[in-house]
Design an enzyme around this catalytic site. Structure first.
Site, mmCIF file in Angstrom:
data_model
loop_
_atom_site.group_PDB
_atom_site.id
_atom_site.type_symbol
_atom_site.label_atom_id
_atom_site.label_comp_id
_atom_site.label_asym_id
_atom_site.label_seq_id
_atom_site.Cartn_x
_atom_site.Cartn_y
_atom_site.Cartn_z
ATOM 1 C CG ASP A 103 -2.045 -1.058 1.212
ATOM 2 O OD1 ASP A 103 -2.238 -1.618 0.211
ATOM 3 O OD2 ASP A 103 -2.202 -1.357 2.369
HETATM 4 N N1 URA Z 1 -1.533 -6.113 3.756
HETATM 5 C C1 URA Z 1 -2.076 -4.904 3.604
HETATM 6 O O1 URA Z 1 -3.022 -4.485 4.307
HETATM 7 N N2 URA Z 1 -1.222 -3.841 2.954
HETATM 8 C C2 URA Z 1 -0.325 -4.086 2.266
HETATM 9 O O2 URA Z 1 0.606 -3.015 1.580
HETATM 10 C C3 URA Z 1 0.138 -5.415 2.429
HETATM 11 C C4 URA Z 1 -0.233 -6.381 2.997
#
Ligand code: URA
Length: 236
Positions: A103
């Site tokens: 993310d």
């Molecule tokens: N899980 C999440 O919530 N975000 C990420 O970036 C990776 C795994």
């Protein structure tokens, strides 16, 4: 057939300009012969030596990136800075892409490559490659959360997750989480389902590949031969 300087720069270890200088100063050998011209066309399976050391004969490029917060895990984006934008121009032209996503507000290990088959194998749901994260939540994680994740959490939208491991870190209320799937926002959604929203997320490892502690956020380096071999060994 490919230009010699381009091939040397594709390793990620030297820029195109540095590759040209290496060749001109007589430090490069192609199949045992000293190279003199950066424009020389070489076959895909040529053996390259720089200062007598073997340069990977891989046709693909593999980079380990410490993704910083605030950049998106895509190759291009009309509004946001991307992980590819962190690379020098000569490496942006190789068709590299991130293997899986982190993310925008997450940081940590991201593998960038143009090896489609390897990426496909690493991401394929049937392969169950472990992804390990350090997480901080609002509140404290405890034994009940560990048990719930170990049994397999149901997300708020009804989606079932496979069993995941949660390792509580002493006295902090924070934890290491290991999942084998890659559902959208999975770690955040799993812990939100426990009423413990994630406030910080960092990926530490993907299968045998661990984030190099010497790489600060935003920095990258080529994968070492042993790291690539360990990834390939997942399917041997
Ligand atoms: N899980 C999440 O919530 N975000 C990420 O970036 C990776 C795994």
């Amino acid at each position: 057939m490919e230009r010699l300087d381009k091939r040397i720069a594709a390793t990620g270890r030297w820029s195109r300009k540095e590759a040209k200088a290496l060749i001109k100063s007589g430090r490069v050998k192609v199949d045992g012969q000293q190279a003199t011209s950066p424009e020389e066309k070489i076959p895909e399976d040529a053996t390259l030596l720089v200062d007598g050391h073997l340069v990977s004969s891989e046709r693909y490029t593999y980079l380990m990136l410490h993704k910083p917060q605030g950049v998106v895990s895509s190759t291009e984006d009309p509004r946001e800075p991307t992980v590819l934008g962190l690379l020098p121009p000569h490496l942006r032209k190789l068709g590299l892409f991130p293997v899986g996503r982190l993310d925008k507000d997450a940081e940590g290990l991201l593998l960038l490559t143009n090896d489609g088959p390897l990426a496909h194998r690493l991401l394929s749901p049937g392969k169950h490659v472990d992804k390990r994260y350090y997480v901080e939540v609002t509140g404290e994680l405890d034994e009940t959360d560990r048990k719930a994740l170990a049994e397999g959490i149901q997300l708020k939208d009804g989606t079932h997750c496979r069993p995941a491991s949660l390792e509580l870190l002493p006295e902090t209320g924070q934890a290491l989480v290991t999942i084998q799937e890659g559902k959208y926002h999975q770690v955040k959604r799993m812990l939100a389902a426990r009423g413990k929203p994630v406030s910080y997320l960092k990926r530490l490892a993907m299968g045998p590949l661990a984030l190099d502690p010497a790489l600060p956020p935003g920095a990258w380096r080529p994968l070492q031969a042993e790291e690539l071999a360990a990834l390939e060994a997942l399917w041997k």
